[in-house]
Design an enzyme around this catalytic site. Structure first.
Site, mmCIF file in Angstrom:
data_model
loop_
_atom_site.group_PDB
_atom_site.id
_atom_site.type_symbol
_atom_site.label_atom_id
_atom_site.label_comp_id
_atom_site.label_asym_id
_atom_site.label_seq_id
_atom_site.Cartn_x
_atom_site.Cartn_y
_atom_site.Cartn_z
ATOM 1 C CB SER A 690 -0.651 0.488 1.304
ATOM 2 O OG SER A 690 0.046 -0.011 2.876
ATOM 3 C CE LYS A 733 -2.546 0.044 5.550
ATOM 4 N NZ LYS A 733 -2.349 0.380 4.767
#
Length: 820
Positions: A690, A733
């Site tokens: 990612s 996150k």
């Protein structure tokens, strides 16, 4: 010709009777206790002394109407009436004729308009044959002993076949409907055929009864013979071994316990064999000790003992809310599970489904990082259901015998953990927690995960056979719950039998509430403190959470609270203080310097420095991607990057080269420069799919000289063609980015649905930018956006500052296994 009854009145009183029928030519006592019947008897005695005896259709009706009575009854002459001291009346009647009722009338008692039924007379060979067959069949039935000798003699003395049929029907235990049907048949041949049919059925019933009696007698004789032989065996053993009565009774004690367990025949047969072996052995023999231990295990298992489920969904919700804060998705799934179980149980009670269907359902597996409440919520489920709770720790189990047990041929053999846990619970339907199922191992001694395949399969576990027991034990009523930190480590065949319920890490606000509601009261109690002796401010708890712990759950948080509580307890015990208020400024006094400093955003926009986000099992945070351009050739990657992150960096460089003309990047400079991409905190391995967006932003910023925004963090993977692909762990996150002060989040558009998992107050304080292409990412992440990229710049090489020289000093918090 039909027989006439010229003296029979047309309207007579009615005496209803229950469960019996009287036939013509009979003399019978009738007991009456109801006012309705007594009134009819008195009316008959004051009139022509004729009364109608007719049977009720339903014997439970106490106050019958005409519709409750049959239409055919028996007209009788009343011979004698006697009143008893208790108010009841006994009447002696002589039955005269079958009559049909045309109408009932009701006053204080019932009266009926009647018409005598003709009794057809016929003779000839057919009647003689029927009569002879009736006598032979009756003699056969009478030999079965169902009638007393006086009744048999009376019936056999009847010359008239019709009377004989009536008396047989009266004396044998036929159904009321059959007796009434016989009364309503007007021809003698018809009555004989009807009674012959009933006698055939009676013969079959008697034959079956005789067979059952013979089987019962045989079983009793067998038991008596076995008892006699066992008594002889005890005497012989006593003479040979010199054993006392207590040793001789040991096998009998086991046999009595086994009989009380109500085992299935096939199971009882195997266990009885072991009892018989024990009874023939010397009590001091080594094998006798093995059998004795085995029988002790068998008799202490709950073969048919179960606890009653409490399936009140509202009560279960209250229990879960009292024991756990947050975890709304998990609680909802548990309550859905209980609701389905309740509806199935209600359907089973109505007979719509079998009882076995009630316990069928998915095996739940709770997955998530340590300390988020997986084990404790399983305890709450058991508490809400009213079931016993058994925890089986599977971490490190490498032997199949841990599940299936050892065969009795081995010294020190014992059952597997499942059977041990059920014996401890004392019921056959506990809640069994298979803890750390992802930590199972395998060795030359077998694969325990393969043994669990049978345990967790509802179609197989009702016949689970432990190697030690050697007989099937039903596990279908056990509610299995498993826990795991890493579901990908669970074997695929085992995972297929379970439904995954994911536990995400707690946000700081949830940790704060958990600390105030559960952790603080528990630690105060454990450390001997009263609530008025110590208090924590919200600011101190928030600092404790962010600066002294780094975890997804709350275990370390509770330890730190306990540390503070012990130090305060020492001060109070030495009379230094009476009470303490712990503030955020005083935490250093009790816990020392903060061990974790959350990463914070850059103070200004910088060229070549972008902000990414990463996820670990202990929560999320931000990281920085720095790119520097210098003379040379090639791509240099540092910072302990994994293979996937290295590929992301190469893909970002390829994307920049393919769009160099559009972004006005000098191709000669691009070909003659060494591009160095570095991710700080180089001692920590980093891996994950990612970081593509952050890599592309940092690299293109360095090549173009356009600064990247310091208040933007991004997560998402890119392709060579510029597509922006979805990622996992968005909630963690985002929470890490919010803690670092980030205001803008770039994320893949495919992850928009995951925003629902983020608390509403956090969503309101941040801006989210869903992107489908890298161009959209650059438009948000770079100062001036895509327009600045596509606008021609001075042909000279941009003055790119060295990231390390311009970036403000940052302390990188210690983290392990970061996943971008």
């Amino acid at each position: 010709m039909p027989t006439e009854h010229p003296n029979l009145p047309k309207n007579i009183p009615v005496c209803p009777v229950r469960g019996s029928v009287i036939y013509p030519t009979m003399v019978q006592h009738i007991d009456a206790s109801r006012a309705l019947s007594i009134g009819a008897i008195e009316a008959a005695m004051s009139g022509e002394k004729v009364i109608l005896i007719v049977s009720q259709r339903d014997k439970d009706v106490d106050d019958p109407k005409g519709s409750d009575l049959y239409d055919v009854g028996t007209a009788c002459n009343v011979l004698r009436v006697r009143k008893n001291p208790d108010g009841t009346v006994q009447m002696l009647v002589s039955a005269v004729a079958r009559v049909r009722v045309s109408a009932y009338t009701r006053g204080d008692y019932l009266r009926a308009d009647i018409e005598a039924l003709p009794e057809g007379k016929s003779g000839g060979v057919e009647l003689q044959a029927l009569a002879r067959e009736l006598r032979e069949k009756f003699d056969t039935v009478a030999s079965g002993g169902r009638l007393n000798a006086e009744s048999v003699q009376t019936i056999q003395s009847k010359e008239d076949p019709g009377e004989m049929a009536d008396h047989i029907a009266f004396n044998l235990d036929f159904k009321l409907e059959d007796k009434q049907a016989l009364l309503e048949i007007d021809s003698v041949e018809g009555r004989l055929r009807k009674i012959l049919t009933l006698l055939d059925t009676e013969q079959e019933v008697q034959a079956v009864q005789a067979k059952i009696r013979a089987q019962v007698k045989e079983e009793i004789d067998k038991n008596q013979r076995e008892y006699y032989l066992r008594e002889q065996m005890k005497v012989i053993q006593k003479e040979l071994n010199g054993s006392d009565d207590e040793d001789g009774d040991e096998a009998e004690a086991f046999r009595a316990k086994i009989d009380a367990l109500d085992l299935k025949p096939e199971v009882k047969k195997d266990i009885d064999r072991e009892v018989n072996r024990l009874s023939r052995m010397h009590p001091d023999a080594a094998e006798a000790s093995v059998i004795r231990t085995y029988l002790t295990w068998v008799t202490e298992l709950p073969w048919n003992t179960r606890s009653e489920d409490r399936l009140d969904v509202g009560e279960a919700a209250q229990v879960l809310d009292e024991d756990h804060y947050g975890l709304e998705k998990v609680k909802d799934r548990v309550l859905e599970f209980l609701a389905v179980r309740r509806l199935r149980k209600e359907r089973a009670e109505r007979g719509e489904i079998s009882a076995d269907e009630v316990n069928k359902g998915p095996i739940l597996v709770f997955t998530g990082p340590p300390g988020v409440g997986k084990t404790s919520i399983a305890q709450s489920i058991a508490k809400a259901l009213g079931r016993k709770y058994v925890r089986i720790a599977l971490g490190g189990a490498r032997d199949e015998s841990d599940i299936r047990g050892h065969r009795r041929t081995y010294i020190g053999a014992m059952p597997g953990r499942l059977i041990q846990g059920i014996r401890t619970a004392g019921t056959k339907n506990p809640v069994v927690l298979l803890d750390e199922i992802d930590k199972l191992g395998s060795s030359y001694q077998g694969d325990p995960s393969s043994a669990l395949l049978e345990v967790l399969d509802p179609s197989q576990n009702q016949h689970f056979t432990d190697h030690y027991l050697g007989v099937a034990f039903d596990l279908s009523e056990v509610m299995f719950i498993a826990t795991a930190n890493y579901p990908e480590q669970i074997p695929a065949a085992l995972m297929d039998r379970m439904e995954v319920i994911d536990f995400s890490s707690y946000i700081e606000q949830e940790k704060l509430e958990i600390a105030k509601r559960y952790l603080l009261p528990r630690q105060l109690t454990q450390n001997g403190l009263k609530p008025n002796q110590i208090s924590f401010t919200d600011a101190s708890l928030e600092k404790l959470i962010s600066n002294y712990t780094r975890e997804a759950g709350v275990r370390n948080l509770e330890r730190e609270i306990g540390t503070v509580a012990r130090k305060v307890a020492r001060r109070i015990a030495t009379a230094e203080v009476k009470r303490v208020k712990v503030t955020d400024k005083e935490l250093d006094r009790y816990l020392g310097q903060a061990r974790h400093t959350p990463e914070s955003e850059n103070k200004e926009d910088m060229v070549g420095v972008s902000t990414g986000m990463f996820y670990t099992p202990v929560g999320g945070d931000i990281l920085f991607v720095e790119t520097s351009i210098m003379p040379g050739k090639g791509l240099v990657l540092t910072g302990q990057l994994g293979d996937v992150m290295k590929e992301s960096a190469r893909a970002a460089l390829t994307y920049a080269k393919s769009n160099a003309e559009r972004f006005h990047i000098d191709k000669d400079r691009l070909d003659n420069s060494e591009i160095h991409v570095h991710v700080p905190a180089g001692a920590i391995p980093k891996e994950g799919p990612s970081a593509g967006g952050a890599m592309a932003t940092s690299l293109i910023s360095a090549l173009t000289g356009i600064p990247a925004r310091h208040d933007v963090a991004m997560t998402g993977e890119m392709t060579l063609t510029g597509r922006y692909l979805p990622i996992g762990g968005l909630k963690e996150k985002v929470l890490g980015a919010r803690r670092a002060g980030i205001k803008h989040i770039i994320m893949p558009k495919a992850n928009e649905a995951d925003l629902r998992d983020i608390p509403a107050h956090l969503r309101a304080s941040m801006s989210f930018h869903p992107c489908e292409t890298v161009d959209q990412v650059l438009d948000v992440a770079l100062v001036g956006g895509l327009k600045a990229l596509e606008t021609p710049r001075d042909g000279s090489a941009p003055a790119v500052p060295t990231p390390g020289a311009e970036a403000p000093k940052r302390r990188n918090s210690r983290r392990t296994g970061a996943s971008a």
